[in-house]
Design a protein around this motif. Structure first.
Motif, PDB file in Angstrom:
ATOM      1  N   ARG A 208     -15.933   4.877  -2.577  1.00 36.14           N
ATOM      2  CA  ARG A 208     -15.227   4.857  -3.857  1.00 36.14           C
ATOM      3  C   ARG A 208     -14.484   6.163  -4.103  1.00 36.14           C
ATOM      4  N   SER A 209     -14.897   7.225  -3.447  1.00 35.03           N
ATOM      5  CA  SER A 209     -14.224   8.511  -3.631  1.00 35.03           C
ATOM      6  C   SER A 209     -12.874   8.506  -2.928  1.00 35.03           C
ATOM      7  N   LEU A 210     -12.085   9.530  -3.197  1.00 33.68           N
ATOM      8  CA  LEU A 210     -10.757   9.585  -2.587  1.00 33.68           C
ATOM      9  C   LEU A 210     -10.839   9.737  -1.072  1.00 33.68           C
ATOM     10  N   VAL A 211     -11.736  10.619  -0.625  1.00 41.05           N
ATOM     11  CA  VAL A 211     -11.771  10.920   0.806  1.00 41.05           C
ATOM     12  C   VAL A 211     -12.711   9.949   1.518  1.00 41.05           C
ATOM     13  N   MET A 212     -12.461   9.737   2.813  1.00 41.54           N
ATOM     14  CA  MET A 212     -13.316   8.878   3.611  1.00 41.54           C
ATOM     15  C   MET A 212     -14.517   9.652   4.116  1.00 41.54           C
ATOM     16  N   MET A 290     -10.088  17.868   0.233  1.00 42.08           N
ATOM     17  CA  MET A 290     -10.999  18.169  -0.869  1.00 42.08           C
ATOM     18  C   MET A 290     -10.694  19.500  -1.543  1.00 42.08           C
ATOM     19  N   THR A 291      -9.901  20.346  -0.907  1.00 45.47           N
ATOM     20  CA  THR A 291      -9.476  21.578  -1.581  1.00 45.47           C
ATOM     21  C   THR A 291      -8.030  21.488  -2.053  1.00 45.47           C
ATOM     22  N   ARG A 396     -17.052  23.414  -0.727  1.00 50.01           N
ATOM     23  CA  ARG A 396     -15.878  24.262  -0.954  1.00 50.01           C
ATOM     24  C   ARG A 396     -15.063  23.735  -2.118  1.00 50.01           C
ATOM     25  N   CYS A 397     -14.932  22.417  -2.198  1.00 46.84           N
ATOM     26  CA  CYS A 397     -14.198  21.790  -3.297  1.00 46.84           C
ATOM     27  C   CYS A 397     -14.802  22.189  -4.641  1.00 46.84           C
ATOM     28  N   PRO A 404     -14.594  16.593  -6.174  1.00 45.80           N
ATOM     29  CA  PRO A 404     -14.554  15.920  -4.875  1.00 45.80           C
ATOM     30  C   PRO A 404     -14.124  14.459  -4.939  1.00 45.80           C
ATOM     31  N   ASP A 405     -14.501  13.748  -6.007  1.00 52.52           N
ATOM     32  CA  ASP A 405     -14.121  12.335  -6.088  1.00 52.52           C
ATOM     33  C   ASP A 405     -12.616  12.156  -6.231  1.00 52.52           C
ATOM     34  N   MET A 406     -11.950  13.129  -6.833  1.00 55.01           N
ATOM     35  CA  MET A 406     -10.503  13.053  -7.041  1.00 55.01           C
ATOM     36  C   MET A 406      -9.935  14.461  -7.072  1.00 55.01           C
TER      37      MET A 406
END
Length: 426
Positions: A208-212, A290-291, A396-397, A404-406
């Motif tokens: 559901r988060s932006l990144v895989m 994420m950054t 780091r994010c 991190p989710d967006m």
């Protein structure tokens, strides 16, 4: 050769939690890791407000989902064997082409070298966009071809665009779809088409988060069965071993990785060879995404780093080394790391391997020791490598004040690429 189980299995409660619910497993992870426990202690609404609830869960749940994906893939063994027979049966041998976009492409890169060695037919990974724009330059000019489309959602424009375009321009191709989204366009558009075989993983892997995160490692694991289609017991052993090693890594190293993630660096270089170059590509993308680009990243092979890219290794660079367990490959890689040490390049290193040579790590470096990695081999290591990359990027994010989710507040990137036109040649 059938890999053996790791020599250091996790405690009994770890094995029990891996067979239980995600909630039980995450509770154990939180009790073993101060960093994870601190984040999990906040109410869900607060986790949502700080934008990390989905990503933390999706990173942490992976050892559990790897067991589930092993079982799901084995349930699909007959259809996978039928798809493989197209390119490995009697007569003219064929070619396997992995395709996808972004992380899905890098998943194919984690797979293709080992699969080619096992099946002894050409196997390579090609970006879905390249298949759309230059199909004759990337697809085999003759012989049977199996195109394996990897996709988290299956809703990006290229996902169905590749299959539809090849149906028109290369109707002899057969297609295998491995996706995490049962309701995505890629999973639902070809149910009546005998040229397309579809394998859908458990919904928990549909991030559901932006990144895989879960999507990536589970698609890699599911696809590895193509190399073990004649030895499913070995595949089951690998899947179970991977889950145990992932559990040990998460419980034993998350806090140290979080400390490195918050340390002083402005760029990050990820090094890997063979299948683990795909790990480097994916891990570099995770830190970049994420950054929101605040940490610049690039992946490279160990031997490729000397040919120019070493110039980027200044005193503010983090160097993440996915170090081979193969003695010959490791010898080349260790030589390169020693050269970095002599030249005093990079701020610090993270070395992921089993039993790293003692002279590779300096006082500011972190060695993520993975006992039992040699049982999986380098071709089984990418999910573990990428777990390290995800943890580094996640913390780091948070440290730079993003969610991190967006992490892309201005919408520069999105979870699913927005629709764009698919152009056809006349």
């Amino acid at each position: 050769m059938t890999p053996s189980a790791p020599e250091l299995p996790p405690p009994p409660e770890v094995a029990a939690r891996l067979r239980g619910s995600v909630e039980d497993w995450m509770a154990l992870a939180g009790s073993r890791s101060r960093e994870i426990g601190r984040l999990l202690a906040s109410p869900p609404a607060e986790q949502d407000a700080h934008g990390y609830r989905h990503t933390l869960r999706e990173i942490g749940q992976q050892p559990l989902t790897w067991l589930e994906t092993t079982a799901i893939a084995l349930d699909h063994l007959p259809v996978l064997q039928a798809a493989l027979a197209r390119v490995t049966g009697d007569g003219q041998p064929g070619t396997i082409v992995f395709t996808g976009s972004g992380s899905s492409l890098y998943a194919g890169e984690c797979l293709s070298p080992a699969l080619q060695a096992r099946l002894r037919i050409p196997v390579h990974a090609v970006a879905a966009g390249e298949v759309l724009t230059h199909p004759t330059g990337w697809l085999p000019p003759k012989g049977p071809c199996l195109v394996v489309s990897l996709a988290r959602s299956g809703n990006s424009p290229e996902s169905c665009g590749v299959v539809d375009t090849l149906h028109d321009t290369a109707p002899e191709c057969r297609h295998l779809v491995i996706t995490c989204n049962r309701t995505g366009r890629l999973a639902t558009s070809y149910g009546a088409d005998a040229r397309v075989t579809t394998v859908v993983l458990d919904d928990k892997t549909h991030d559901r988060s932006l990144v895989m995160t879960s999507s990536f490692t589970n698609m890699v694991l599911a696809s590895q069965l193509l190399g073990f289609a004649r030895d499913p017991d070995a595949y089951r052993t690998r899947g179970e071993a991977l889950a145990r090693l992932g559990a040990a890594l998460l419980l034993g190293h998350a806090d140290a990785l979080a400390r490195v993630a918050r340390s002083g660096y402005r760029s990050a270089v990820y090094l890997g060879s063979g299948c683990r170059y795909g790990s480097a590509r994916e891990s570099a993308l995770k830190m970049l995404e994420m950054t929101a680009g605040q940490v610049t990243t690039f992946p490279e092979t160990y031997l490729g780093l000397r040919h120019g890219p070493m110039a980027a290794l200044n005193g503010e660079a983090l160097v993440v080394c996915f170090l081979s367990v193969d003695p010959v490959v490791r010898a080349y890689e260790a030589d390169l790391v020693r050269e970095l040490n002599r030249k005093k390049l990079g701020a610090r290193k993270v070395i992921v391997t089993q039993d790293a040579p003692s002279d590779l790590a300096g006082p500011d470096d972190l060695v993520v020791n993975v006992p039992g990695l040699d049982a999986l081999g380098d071709d089984g290591a990418p999910p573990l490598d990428v777990l390290v990359g995800q943890i580094l990027a996640f913390f780091r994010c948070l440290s730079v004040g993003l969610r991190p989710d967006m992490p892309s507040d201005e919408g520069v990137i999105s979870r699913v690429v927005q629709d764009f036109a698919i152009h056809r040649r006349s």
